[in-house]
Design a protein around this motif. Structure first.
Motif: not given
Lengths: 444, 444
Positions: B260, B329-331, B333-335, B337-338, B403
Motif C-alpha cells: 500500500s 487513496s481513502q477509497s 484503501t477501503l476497497m 481491504r474489502a 474505488m
C-alpha cells in the motif's frame, strides 16, 4: 464451501413447502460455519423459518455477523430467542445482548436463567476492546487434587457449552488460578497421577482491563489455544481463545490500514455502512490535510517571483514534491509496521536514522539522476542541476521525516498508525516546495 | 514475559561457571517461547553452551526466528544439530534444513533417520507460500473401526512429537481421508462406540498446491485448530495448525501494508535488512511514480499561459491536487481491504460506484465550501467559484478512480493491494491538475 444456486433454490423450495426432513437430510453433514453462509443467501423470512428447525441454531448464530444476528433476533419469537441466547457461548451471547434494543432486552431477560443474567451483567461491564469484553466464561476449571480418572470424569460433565476442553485451568476454592494442564497432558499421564503433579505453574495470563490487541499478541506469541484472564487478585474470570485472537488480529490490521489512509478507526464496511457514516469517517482527516497543503501553498506564495520568472519550475513541482511524499510515506509505513509488530523500540531510533540516511541517499541519488536528464531536455544544464540537488535533498528529508514521525507520535503516547502516512505526505510536500524553490532562487 | 537485566546477568554468570543445575532450576518453570526470548538476550557462545543443556531444545528452537536458528545451527556440533532436527516438528525442521548451506545439509543428512530424510524430501518439494510448504506431517491418524478405548490407546502411542492431538484424522489403508474426529468427541463418546460412528464426514480440506493465504482464511473462517491438507486423490499429506494461520495472517498483513506504500512485497526488517535490499524494495515504485507525476507536469505545461496570467492559481494547486489524491487513496484503501477480507465481490461494482458517488459528493461539497472561503480571501469571488467547482469535481473523480482501480487490477488478475494507493494518487494528481486548470481557463 460455495453453495450452488441450484442447491439454494432446493433449500428455498423445501422451506416454502415445509419439508423439514428433506432439509435436515441435506444439511446434516454441513459444518455450522457453512450453514451460516447458507443462511446469508436466504430471505429474512426463510431464515426465520429455517432457524426454528436447526438443532444447533445457537452455534450457527455465532458464525453470523452481529448485524445479521440482530436482524434475526428482532424478528424471532421470544421463546426461541431465549433458547438461542441460553445456548450461545458467553462472549458471543453478551455481544449480541448488548446490541439488542432496550425493550427486547427487558422482554428476553425475564426468561433467562438467573445464572445467565448474572453472567451477562458480569461480562457487559468491561470496556470495549478490553480482554474482559471479549473473554468467555465457558472454561473448564478443576481443583488440583484430582487424579486423571476423576479429572476426565469432571471434564465430561463440564464439557457441554465449553469453548474448549483442551486447556483446563486449575483453581483453588477462591477461584485463584494455580496452574494449567492440557488435555494432551491428561491423556498421556498415568491414571493415578494427580493434576497438581503434572500441571504447569508457569502461568501466562491476561488481565481483564488489558487491551485486546495485547491479548491477541500473547496468544499468537505463545501459540496457545486459550489464554486465561484474571483480575488483580489472580482470580480466574474467563478465557480468550485462539479463534478470537485471529478475529482481533484481522480487525486491528483493518484499523491500521484505514488509519494509514487517513480514516478514523472503527468498523467500516463499504458495502453496508450508511453513507453518512462513511462520510464522517473520512471527512475529518481530509479537512485537516487541506490545512496541511496550505503550508505548501504558502511556500509557493513566498516564491511567486521566481516562479513567474521561470515558469518551467512549475512543470517539475508535482514530480519533486510527490517524490518526497512517496519516499516519506514508505519510511513511515515501514516504521509503523515495525513498531506494531515489535521489531523496533524507541531506543533504536538513532541507529535507524543512520541506516535510513544511507537508504535515503541511495534513493535520492537514483531519482536525482533520472530527474536531471528530464530537466536537461526540458530546460537547460542549470535547471538539471537545480532539479538534481533538490531531488536529493527532498528524498533524503522525506525519508528522515517519515522515519521520525511515528517515533515522535509513539513517544507522545499517540498511536503511530494514526494518519502517519498522510501527515508525513503533507509535511514532506511543504518541505519539498521550500527546498526546491530555495535552491532555485539561489541558483537561477 | 520480560526478563530483568539482573536475571539475564545471573544466567550468564551461571553459564560461564558451568552451574547447570542452577540454570535448570531457574528455567524449569519457564515456557519454551520465553526461553527462546531469553536466548536472544545472550551472546552466540552463551547460546551454544546453554542449548546443550536444554532438554527440549528442539521446541525452543521453533520459537526462534529462522535467522537465529541458522546462526546457531551453523555453530552447533553435528550430533546435537542432528538431535534437534530429529525432534523438531516436520514443518519447522524442513524450513530450517532448506536454509542450511549445502555442506551442512550433506553433513547432517547422513545421520538423520531414513524416515526423516524422506519426510524432508517430501515437504521440501512444494513451492514457497503453498500449503505443502507450510504443512506438517506430524498429525495423528487412525483407522475408522477402532472403539474409543482403542483410539485413546493409539493416540497415546502416537502422541510424541505430534503437533496436535485434538483433531484426529480418520484414514483408510490407502491414506485416503475419510473423516475427522476431535479429542473432545472421543472423550465425550461411550467407550464402546466406534470412530466411524462419531466422526464428521463434512470435510473441509486444503490442497497441497493451494496458496497459504487461502489456507489461513479457511482455518480462521471455520475456527479450526488444524486443517488437513490432501492431494488430488484425497490422500492425507499433512496438517496446517491454527498457530501457523496466525503467523501467515501477520505476514500477509505486513505484505499488504508494504504494497500500500509502494514497496515490493517480501520480508523486510528495517532494523536488520541490508541497506541495498531496502533500496531495491523501494526504488522500483518510486521511479515508476516519477513518471506518474510527469503526467501532472504535462498538464501544467499545457496550461502555462493561464498560470502565468493568474499566479494565484499556483497557491491552491497543492491543496486541490492533494485533496483528490487523499480522497482517492481513502477509497482505494477501503476497497483493497474489502476485497482482501472478502466483503465485496466483482459483481458489487456498480452498486458500490453509486454509493461512492454519494460519499464523494458529500466530501467534495464540504471541502468545496472550505476552499472557497480561502479563495475569496486570497483572490476574489471568481477565484472562489473556480476553486469550489474544481474541488467538487476533483474529490468526486478521486473517489471514483480510487474505488475502480482495485477492481480493475483484480479483474486483470493482478493483486489489488499492489501499489493501489500510490498509483491512485498519481492518477488523481494528474486528473486534478487538468480539471482545475480547465475550469480556470473557462472561467477566468
Amino acid at each position: 464451501m460455495q453453495f450452488s444456486l441450484a442447491f439454494i433454490a432446493e433449500i428455498e423450495s423445501a422451506i416454502q413447502n415445509h419439508q423439514f426432513e428433506l432439509i435436515q437430510n441435506k444439511i446434516s453433514q454441513i459444518n455450522d460455519a457453512d450453514i451460516a453462509k447458507l443462511l446469508s443467501n436466504l430471505s429474512l423470512n426463510e431464515q426465520l423459518t429455517l432457524i426454528e428447525y436447526l438443532p444447533n441454531a445457537a452455534y450457527i448464530f455465532e458464525f453470523l455477523s452481529i448485524e445479521q444476528q440482530l436482524q434475526i433476533a428482532e424478528h424471532l419469537n421470544t421463546p426461541l430467542l431465549v433458547k438461542i441466547l441460553s445456548e450461545m457461548h458467553s462472549d458471543d451471547r453478551t455481544d449480541l445482548f448488548k446490541q439488542l434494543n432496550y425493550k427486547l432486552q427487558q422482554q428476553v431477560s425475564q426468561y433467562l436463567s438467573p445464572e445467565i443474567q448474572q453472567d451477562i451483567l458480569q461480562l457487559a461491564k468491561y470496556p470495549e476492546e478490553s480482554a474482559g469484553a471479549i473473554m468467555s466464561s465457558d472454561y473448564v476449571a478443576l481443583p488440583p487434587n484430582l487424579n486423571m480418572v476423576e479429572a476426565i470424569e469432571q471434564i465430561r460433565t463440564q464439557a457441554k457449552e465449553r469453548e474448549t476442553l483442551y486447556l483446563i485451568y486449575v483453581i483453588d476454592q477462591d477461584k485463584k488460578l494455580l496452574g494449567v494442564v492440557s488435555l494432551r497432558q491428561i491423556i498421556l499421564a498415568e491414571p493415578q497421577q494427580k493434576i497438581v503433579e503434572i500441571m504447569s505453574r508457569d502461568l501466562i495470563v491476561g488481565y481483564s482491563d488489558e487491551d485486546q490487541e495485547s491479548i491477541a499478541e500473547k496468544l499468537s506469541y505463545y501459540d496457545f489455544i486459550a489464554l486465561p484472564i484474571v483480575d488483580e487478585n489472580n482470580q480466574l474470570l474467563g478465557i480468550v481463545t485462539y479463534d478470537d485472537a485471529m478475529d482481533i488480529a484481522k480487525e486491528e490490521a483493518t484499523e491500521d490500514f484505514l488509519k494509514s489512509s487517513a480514516m478514523s478507526s472503527g468498523h467500516v464496511s463499504i458495502k453496508s455502512a450508511p453513507i453518512l457514516y462513511l462520510y464522517q469517517k473520512r471527512v475529518f482527516w481530509l479537512v485537516i490535510l487541506v490545512f496541511g497543503s496550505l503550508l505548501s501553498g504558502f511556500g509557493i506564495a513566498h516564491f511567486e517571483d521566481i516562479i513567474s520568472a521561470n515558469i518551467v519550475l512549475v512543470f517539475f513541482l508535482p514530480l519533486l514534491v510527490g517524490s518526497g511524499g512517496n519516499a516519506g510515506s514508505q519510511s513511515a509505513t515501514l516504521m509503523v509496521r515495525a513498531l506494531a509488530i515489535g521489531d523496533v523500540e524507541l531506543k533504536d531510533w538513532l541507529y535507524l536514522i543512520g541506516r535510513e540516511s544511507l537508504v535515503g541517499l541511495c534513493l535520492g541519488g537514483t531519482m536525482a539522476l533520472a530527474v536531471s536528464v528530464l530537466g536537461y531536455f526540458r530546460g537547460d544544464a542549470m535547471v538539471a542541476l537545480v532539479l538534481a540537488i533538490s531531488m536529493m535533498g527532498i528524498v533524503l528529508l522525506g525519508c528522515l521525516i517519515g522515519m521520525s514521525l511515528p517515533f515522535i507520535l509513539n513517544r507522545l503516547k499517540l498511536d503511530p498508525a494514526s494518519a502517519s502516512a498522510p501527515l508525513v505526505t503533507s509535511i514532506c510536500d511543504a518541505t519539498g516546495v521550500i527546498v526546491y524553490l530555495c535552491i532555485a532562487s539561489l541558483l537561477l
